[in-house]
Design a protein around this motif. Structure first.
Motif, PDB file in Angstrom:
ATOM      1  N   GLY A   1       0.704  -4.962   2.259  1.00 16.10           N
ATOM      2  CA  GLY A   1      -0.752  -4.981   2.213  1.00 16.10           C
ATOM      3  C   GLY A   1      -1.310  -5.958   3.240  1.00 16.10           C
ATOM      4  N   SER A   2      -2.513  -5.674   3.712  1.00 14.15           N
ATOM      5  CA  SER A   2      -3.149  -6.561   4.683  1.00 14.15           C
ATOM      6  C   SER A   2      -4.421  -7.126   4.066  1.00 14.15           C
TER       7      SER A   2
ATOM      8  N   LYS B   1       0.952   5.120   0.746  1.00 12.60           N
ATOM      9  CA  LYS B   1       0.114   6.033   1.518  1.00 12.60           C
ATOM     10  C   LYS B   1       0.747   7.416   1.666  1.00 12.60           C
TER      11      LYS B   1
ATOM     12  N   GLY C   1      -6.644  13.663   7.831  1.00 11.66           N
ATOM     13  CA  GLY C   1      -7.237  12.358   7.565  1.00 11.66           C
ATOM     14  C   GLY C   1      -8.061  12.394   6.285  1.00 11.66           C
ATOM     15  N   GLY C   2      -8.714  11.266   5.993  1.00 12.45           N
ATOM     16  CA  GLY C   2      -9.537  11.189   4.786  1.00 12.45           C
ATOM     17  C   GLY C   2      -8.716  11.034   3.523  1.00 12.45           C
ATOM     18  N   ARG C   3      -7.453  10.579   3.671  1.00 12.32           N
ATOM     19  CA  ARG C   3      -6.561  10.472   2.513  1.00 12.32           C
ATOM     20  C   ARG C   3      -7.057   9.447   1.514  1.00 12.32           C
ATOM     21  N   GLY C   4      -7.655   8.364   2.039  1.00 10.37           N
ATOM     22  CA  GLY C   4      -8.167   7.302   1.168  1.00 10.37           C
ATOM     23  C   GLY C   4      -9.119   7.859   0.132  1.00 10.37           C
TER      24      GLY C   4
ATOM     25  N   LEU D   1      -4.008  -0.311  11.315  1.00  7.37           N
ATOM     26  CA  LEU D   1      -3.665  -0.013   9.920  1.00  7.37           C
ATOM     27  C   LEU D   1      -3.442   1.477   9.700  1.00  7.37           C
ATOM     28  N   ASP D   2      -3.944   2.276  10.621  1.00  8.09           N
ATOM     29  CA  ASP D   2      -3.762   3.717  10.523  1.00  8.09           C
ATOM     30  C   ASP D   2      -3.408   4.216  11.921  1.00  8.09           C
TER      31      ASP D   2
ATOM     32  N   ASN E   1      -8.036   4.185  12.890  1.00  2.86           N
ATOM     33  CA  ASN E   1      -9.169   3.977  11.998  1.00  2.86           C
ATOM     34  C   ASN E   1      -8.679   3.671  10.591  1.00  2.86           C
ATOM     35  N   PRO E   2      -8.563   2.413  10.243  1.00  2.00           N
ATOM     36  CA  PRO E   2      -9.109   1.263  10.958  1.00  2.00           C
ATOM     37  C   PRO E   2      -8.093   0.486  11.796  1.00  2.00           C
TER      38      PRO E   2
ATOM     39  N   MET F   1     -13.826   4.617   6.763  1.00  7.76           N
ATOM     40  CA  MET F   1     -13.667   6.020   6.408  1.00  7.76           C
ATOM     41  C   MET F   1     -14.693   6.992   6.963  1.00  7.76           C
TER      42      MET F   1
ATOM     43  N   VAL G   1       0.856  -1.181   0.000  1.00  2.08           N
ATOM     44  CA  VAL G   1       0.000   0.000   0.000  1.00  2.08           C
ATOM     45  C   VAL G   1       0.890   1.229   0.000  1.00  2.08           C
TER      46      VAL G   1
ATOM     47  N   GLU H   1     -12.930  -3.884   9.405  1.00  8.32           N
ATOM     48  CA  GLU H   1     -12.313  -2.635   9.861  1.00  8.32           C
ATOM     49  C   GLU H   1     -13.078  -2.096  11.070  1.00  8.32           C
TER      50      GLU H   1
ATOM     51  N   VAL I   1      -4.248   6.962  -0.893  1.00 10.97           N
ATOM     52  CA  VAL I   1      -3.932   5.595  -0.441  1.00 10.97           C
ATOM     53  C   VAL I   1      -4.216   4.642  -1.599  1.00 10.97           C
TER      54      VAL I   1
ATOM     55  N   ILE J   1      -7.754  -7.705   4.700  1.00 12.38           N
ATOM     56  CA  ILE J   1      -8.674  -7.208   5.725  1.00 12.38           C
ATOM     57  C   ILE J   1      -9.938  -8.055   5.828  1.00 12.38           C
TER      58      ILE J   1
HETATM   59  P1  GDP Z   1      -7.290   7.736   5.807  1.00  9.81           P
HETATM   60  O1  GDP Z   1      -8.292   7.698   4.688  1.00  9.81           O
HETATM   61  O2  GDP Z   1      -6.477   8.988   5.774  1.00  9.81           O
HETATM   62  O3  GDP Z   1      -7.925   7.505   7.133  1.00  9.81           O
HETATM   63  O4  GDP Z   1      -6.229   6.538   5.530  1.00  9.81           O
HETATM   64  P2  GDP Z   1      -6.244   5.005   6.020  1.00  9.81           P
HETATM   65  O5  GDP Z   1      -4.874   4.634   6.374  1.00  9.81           O
HETATM   66  O6  GDP Z   1      -7.255   4.771   7.077  1.00  9.81           O
HETATM   67  O7  GDP Z   1      -6.636   4.214   4.712  1.00  9.81           O
HETATM   68  C1  GDP Z   1      -7.918   4.347   4.129  1.00  9.81           C
HETATM   69  C2  GDP Z   1      -8.476   2.997   3.731  1.00  9.81           C
HETATM   70  O8  GDP Z   1      -7.601   2.355   2.840  1.00  9.81           O
HETATM   71  C3  GDP Z   1      -8.656   2.024   4.888  1.00  9.81           C
HETATM   72  O9  GDP Z   1      -9.859   2.226   5.585  1.00  9.81           O
HETATM   73  C4  GDP Z   1      -8.632   0.702   4.158  1.00  9.81           C
HETATM   74  O10 GDP Z   1      -9.932   0.378   3.677  1.00  9.81           O
HETATM   75  C5  GDP Z   1      -7.738   0.951   2.963  1.00  9.81           C
HETATM   76  N1  GDP Z   1      -6.430   0.310   3.194  1.00  9.81           N
HETATM   77  C6  GDP Z   1      -5.358   0.813   3.829  1.00  9.81           C
HETATM   78  N2  GDP Z   1      -4.369  -0.093   3.918  1.00  9.81           N
HETATM   79  C7  GDP Z   1      -4.829  -1.221   3.317  1.00  9.81           C
HETATM   80  C8  GDP Z   1      -4.296  -2.550   3.080  1.00  9.81           C
HETATM   81  O11 GDP Z   1      -3.182  -2.896   3.468  1.00  9.81           O
HETATM   82  N3  GDP Z   1      -5.104  -3.424   2.407  1.00  9.81           N
HETATM   83  C9  GDP Z   1      -6.330  -3.102   1.972  1.00  9.81           C
HETATM   84  N4  GDP Z   1      -7.037  -3.998   1.316  1.00  9.81           N
HETATM   85  N5  GDP Z   1      -6.860  -1.888   2.191  1.00  9.81           N
HETATM   86  C10 GDP Z   1      -6.140  -0.969   2.843  1.00  9.81           C
END
Ligand code: GDP
Ligand code: MN
Length: 387
Positions: free
Chosen positions: A101-102, A46, A52-55, A212-213, A199-200, A131, A44, A107, A60, A104
């Motif tokens: 990567g994980s 990132k 936050g809310g980068r996804g 994971l975050d 989160n998560p 999210m 992944v 979450e 991400v 999942i």
């Molecule tokens: P945020 O949007 O800034 O909070 O960033 P996050 O680190 O929480 O990532 C957003 C989303 O990306 C997570 O809720 C996951 O659904 C997805 N994500 C992040 N890392 C992985 C991973 O290793 N595998 C998978 N399948 N999804 C991931």
């Protein structure tokens, strides 16, 4: 003080909180090499910014090859990443975290912060991680489980169990979850945090629970107890005016209005912002120059306020209790000689020798209006900006 996700995860490792393996970098080439080194089929990429809310904003991305990791890194590095937590112009991405990567399974959300009403920390968890936790809190508050923490005792094992089982964890994964929740509390407490959010927090298909975050905010008042935290600060992520103000020891918070405020005392500063609102305008900042209000602090205050291009007028509201108003008036006059004040200035001084101060200001020849009282001051400054 806020820190980046990768820094938060480093700290988590110290407290035995499971996080994926990963390496931080600033170049796309290295991102490809890190993918190979991690040795997993999925990595992944990132974006590391303080919001936050980068996804959702495209910060991400999953990569299934070194080339893909490199391509994602190239796209993310240097982008102005817009998320609901950044300004409309977004935040420049200079660093990325490349992580294994994980797989999942689910979450979850975990947060710890101070419940100001109870004056105690509270741990909150939810099965609805991912999210949109803000929406869950608003529409389905019953889906958030809470435990109030007795600060002298810390999070008790029975409390962590209640939360973990409440989330539906069973068997060995419940044990992992309980240990992580306790470790998260130890981290929050040990590092003097003001906020921590995972989160998560995830469960994986191979039976693991991990963070994971990582969102970790430190309480600035406790930095003196953690000299190592100083090096984690990334000033590029902060408002440049706030960084500048902190060098002068001024308590300055930038806001989006047009009336620059210079006030002594946080309570009076809050009241001043309120009355500007009542008078029909908005404050451009919160600024508490402290009890001293001498030439240096007032000069620096003017400099900071005037560096904000949105400022259309300045309201100085100072209560002369320990410091006499006539001395403050002279301080303002001196400061006005040091800094060219380019916008209308309204001054309200109250307290010891206020009348004398008014005379001094009016005779100074500096273009300013003197206000009689708080309400009059707010009205004058709002009038000055033509509202
Ligand atoms: P945020 O949007 O800034 O909070 O960033 P996050 O680190 O929480 O990532 C957003 C989303 O990306 C997570 O809720 C996951 O659904 C997805 N994500 C992040 N890392 C992985 C991973 O290793 N595998 C998978 N399948 N999804 C991931
Ligand atoms: Mn997240």
């Amino acid at each position: 003080m806020k820190i980046h996700e990768y820094q938060g995860k480093e700290i988590f490792r110290k407290y035995n909180i499971a996080v994926p393996n990963g390496v931080v970098t600033t170049t796309a080439d290295e991102a490809g090499a890190i993918y190979t080194k991690l040795g997993k089929s999925v990595a992944v990429v990132k974006a590391q910014i303080h919001a936050g809310g980068r996804g959702k904003g495209g910060g991400v991305k999953l990569a299934k090859s070194a080339d893909e990791a490199k391509a994602h890194a190239k796209a993310i590095l240097g982008m102005m990443l817009k998320t609901p937590q950044t300004g409309p112009e977004g935040q420049l991405v200079k660093t990325i975290l490349v992580e294994e990567g994980s797989d999942i399974l689910h979450e979850y959300y975990v947060g710890i912060t101070l419940d100001r009403r109870l004056s105690k920390p509270v741990m909150m968890v939810s099965t609805e991680g991912g999210m949109d936790i803000e929406e869950v809190a608003e529409k389905h508050p019953e889906k958030i489980l809470k435990e109030t923490i007795e600060p002298a005792l810390g999070l008790q094992r029975f409390q962590a169990s209640r939360l973990a089982y409440g989330l539906g964890f069973e068997g060995d994964m419940a044990k992992q979850a309980i240990n992580i929740l306790i470790a998260l509390w130890n981290c929050y407490d040990g590092e003097d945090c003001s906020l921590m959010e995972i989160n998560p927090l995830i469960s994986t298909k191979d039976g693991k629970v991990m963070a994971l975050d990582a969102k970790v905010n430190f309480d600035d008042n406790a930095t003196y107890r953690h000299p190592d935290q100083v090096g984690l600060r990334d000033e590029a992520e902060e408002d440049p005016l706030e960084v500048e103000a902190s060098k002068y020891n001024l308590n300055y918070v930038r806001l989006d209005g047009t009336v620059g405020c210079m006030v002594n005392g946080a309570g009076l500063a809050m009241g001043t912002m309120d009355i500007i609102k009542y008078a029909g305008a908005s404050p451009a900042n919160f600024l508490d120059v402290g009890g001293g209000a001498n030439v240096t602090t007032v000069t620096n205050g003017f400099k900071i306020i005037l560096s904000d291009p949105n400022v259309k007028a300045i309201f100085v509201n100072i209560f002369g209790g320990i410091v006499r108003c006539d001395r403050i008036a002279n301080g303002i006059i001196e400061a006005a000689k040091n800094v060219k004040i380019t916008v209308p200035l309204v001054v309200r001084l109250a307290g010891t020798n206020a009348e004398e101060a008014k005379e001094i200001l009016l005779k100074s020849g500096i273009p300013l209006q003197v206000a009689d009282g708080l309400k009059d001051g707010a009205e004058k400054v709002v009038q000055a900006i033509g509202k």
